[in-house]
Design an enzyme around this catalytic site. Sequence first.
Site, PDB file in Angstrom:
ATOM      1  N   SER A 185       0.812  -1.223   0.000  1.00  0.00           N
ATOM      2  CA  SER A 185       0.000   0.000   0.000  1.00  0.00           C
ATOM      3  C   SER A 185       0.842   1.269   0.000  1.00  0.00           C
ATOM      4  O   SER A 185       0.400   2.301  -0.509  1.00  0.00           O
ATOM      5  CB  SER A 185      -0.930   0.001   1.219  1.00  0.00           C
ATOM      6  OG  SER A 185      -0.197  -0.145   2.424  1.00  0.00           O
ATOM      7  N   HIS A 210      -0.444   5.957   6.879  1.00  0.00           N
ATOM      8  CA  HIS A 210       0.214   5.885   5.583  1.00  0.00           C
ATOM      9  C   HIS A 210       0.645   7.294   5.183  1.00  0.00           C
ATOM     10  O   HIS A 210       0.006   8.274   5.574  1.00  0.00           O
ATOM     11  CB  HIS A 210      -0.735   5.333   4.511  1.00  0.00           C
ATOM     12  CG  HIS A 210      -0.966   3.861   4.590  1.00  0.00           C
ATOM     13  ND1 HIS A 210      -1.788   3.300   5.545  1.00  0.00           N
ATOM     14  CD2 HIS A 210      -0.486   2.834   3.838  1.00  0.00           C
ATOM     15  CE1 HIS A 210      -1.812   1.986   5.375  1.00  0.00           C
ATOM     16  NE2 HIS A 210      -1.033   1.673   4.348  1.00  0.00           N
TER      17      HIS A 210
END
Length: 274
Positions: free
Chosen positions: A38, A252
């Site tokens: 990701s 993230h």
Amino acid sequence: MKTIVVALLMVLATAPAAWSAPAVPEPAALELVSLGDSYAAGLGAGDEAQDDCRRSPHAYPNLLAARTGATLVTVACSQATTAEVTAQADRVTPETGLVTVQAGGNDAGFKDVMVTCTLSDDQGCRDRVATAEAFIRDELPGRLDVLYGKVRDRLGDRANRRSSGRSSDRADVVVVGYPKLFSFGSWCLMTGPKREALNHAVDVITEVTAARAEAAGFRFADVRDEFSGHGACAADPWVNGLVLVPVDRSYHPNRAGHASGYLPAVAALAGSAA
């Protein structure tokens, strides 16, 4: 007089055409293949695709392709483990000019670690991180060796590159690391001890990944310095904290993290391929 004119026309008709340089074909665009999880897909950077892979146009591979004029082929996918990234490497060919690879966090249970540390007390977080670190030291090196070996095998014999005018007999491969997730400049949902434990885990996976990349003959982009002072909980964070909607963006890198953190570090190592 008529005879002279006819003779002159015959000479002109048979004379060779004026010389012109042969057309030089445009060099083929560098092919950049992005493999990974990701973080490589750009989840967290915004405008993500509404599918399982959650790729963002603001991810560092996209930015690197735009900077170098490369043709991007991204097969990075959210939640991909090293086994799945190894399968992604089928897209690499002997004609690939640059490969970026980022993997390992999901093998160590990144998602479960973050959930545990969010919901548990400090000791519960430390215990879960310690389990992840043991896996990283004991199990992850072998998995990374398989992945990097697959990439090397897919690149194959590079002799044909020399005959086609390329300056290098092999593609550049840049293995990309993870940033420390947290800074300590302000209050955060994660306590100080939890942040310290999670950042230490990044140090461990960086050490292991860098060593296996070097053993494979690949370059390693350590992004910890670029992200220093810009983790979650910083005044100017390049890493998302807890995001409620959509929750998968949590922890993230955001758009600034890809542009100002990842891109400079990866581009510096990819320069010879560009």
